[in-house]
Design a protein around this motif. Structure first.
Motif, PDB file in Angstrom:
ATOM      1  N   ARG A  47       0.921  -1.170   0.101  1.00 36.22           N
ATOM      2  CA  ARG A  47       0.046  -0.025  -0.087  1.00 36.22           C
ATOM      3  C   ARG A  47       0.879   1.314  -0.030  1.00 36.22           C
ATOM      4  O   ARG A  47       1.810   1.259   0.487  1.00 36.22           O
ATOM      5  CB  ARG A  47      -0.944   0.053   1.264  1.00 36.22           C
ATOM      6  N   ALA A  48       0.560   2.282  -0.677  1.00 32.74           N
ATOM      7  CA  ALA A  48       1.161   3.659  -0.543  1.00 32.74           C
ATOM      8  C   ALA A  48       1.243   4.216   0.797  1.00 32.74           C
ATOM      9  O   ALA A  48       0.373   3.683   1.612  1.00 32.74           O
ATOM     10  CB  ALA A  48       0.340   4.588  -1.480  1.00 32.74           C
ATOM     11  N   ALA A  49       2.132   4.948   1.027  1.00 33.22           N
ATOM     12  CA  ALA A  49       2.244   5.589   2.436  1.00 33.22           C
ATOM     13  C   ALA A  49       1.182   6.461   2.804  1.00 33.22           C
ATOM     14  O   ALA A  49       0.297   6.891   1.673  1.00 33.22           O
ATOM     15  CB  ALA A  49       3.541   6.780   2.347  1.00 33.22           C
ATOM     16  N   SER A  50       0.633   6.294   4.103  1.00 33.21           N
ATOM     17  CA  SER A  50      -0.335   6.624   4.353  1.00 33.21           C
ATOM     18  C   SER A  50      -0.423   7.035   5.845  1.00 33.21           C
ATOM     19  O   SER A  50       0.383   6.397   6.850  1.00 33.21           O
ATOM     20  CB  SER A  50      -1.561   5.751   4.285  1.00 33.21           C
ATOM     21  N   ALA A  51      -1.253   8.005   6.451  1.00 35.96           N
ATOM     22  CA  ALA A  51      -1.199   8.334   7.837  1.00 35.96           C
ATOM     23  C   ALA A  51      -1.959   7.455   8.544  1.00 35.96           C
ATOM     24  O   ALA A  51      -2.203   7.459   9.649  1.00 35.96           O
ATOM     25  CB  ALA A  51      -1.737   9.803   7.918  1.00 35.96           C
ATOM     26  N   SER A  52      -2.780   6.534   7.864  1.00 36.42           N
ATOM     27  CA  SER A  52      -3.782   5.739   8.495  1.00 36.42           C
ATOM     28  C   SER A  52      -3.362   4.207   8.107  1.00 36.42           C
ATOM     29  O   SER A  52      -3.123   4.101   6.938  1.00 36.42           O
ATOM     30  CB  SER A  52      -5.098   5.946   7.987  1.00 36.42           C
ATOM     31  N   PRO A  53      -3.526   3.177   8.958  1.00 30.35           N
ATOM     32  CA  PRO A  53      -3.121   2.023   8.614  1.00 30.35           C
ATOM     33  C   PRO A  53      -4.279   1.245   7.888  1.00 30.35           C
ATOM     34  O   PRO A  53      -4.107   0.404   7.282  1.00 30.35           O
ATOM     35  CB  PRO A  53      -2.936   1.125   9.955  1.00 30.35           C
ATOM     36  N   ALA A  54      -5.485   1.855   7.728  1.00 30.80           N
ATOM     37  CA  ALA A  54      -6.668   1.263   6.906  1.00 30.80           C
ATOM     38  C   ALA A  54      -7.359   2.334   6.165  1.00 30.80           C
ATOM     39  O   ALA A  54      -7.340   3.387   6.627  1.00 30.80           O
ATOM     40  CB  ALA A  54      -7.477   0.658   8.011  1.00 30.80           C
TER      41      ALA A  54
END
Length: 85
Positions: A47-54
């Motif tokens: 998954r792309a970098a994200s501030a949320s794990p889901a």
């Protein structure tokens, strides 16, 4: 030592379910690059970098999960997402 036991391999692929900035990739990537034999590349599937794990959406989660599995099983068919060099 492990990488040397695969002399015909041209690519090392790291696959993870977590976003790029949350799983092991950020720890492992520079270390893999340091030991990667000449002429071999490294790729990231996840998954792309994200501030949320889901994502918060069951449908999007299932879509992303299918992309992860398909990308990981389609290695060598230009389906990998190359990590930032």
């Amino acid at each position: 030592e492990v990488l040397a036991s695969y002399p015909n391999a041209t690519e090392v692929v790291w696959t993870q379910e977590e976003p790029q900035n949350m799983g092991g990739w950020t720890f492992v990537e520079p270390r893999l690059r340091n030991i990667l034999p000449a002429g071999k590349t490294i790729a990231y599937i996840g998954r792309a970098a994200s501030a949320s794990p889901a994502t918060g959406s069951y449908a999007i989660h299932n879509l992303e999960q299918a992309q992860l599995v398909n990308g990981s099983l389609s290695i060598g068919t230009n389906s990998t997402f190359a990590a930032t060099e």
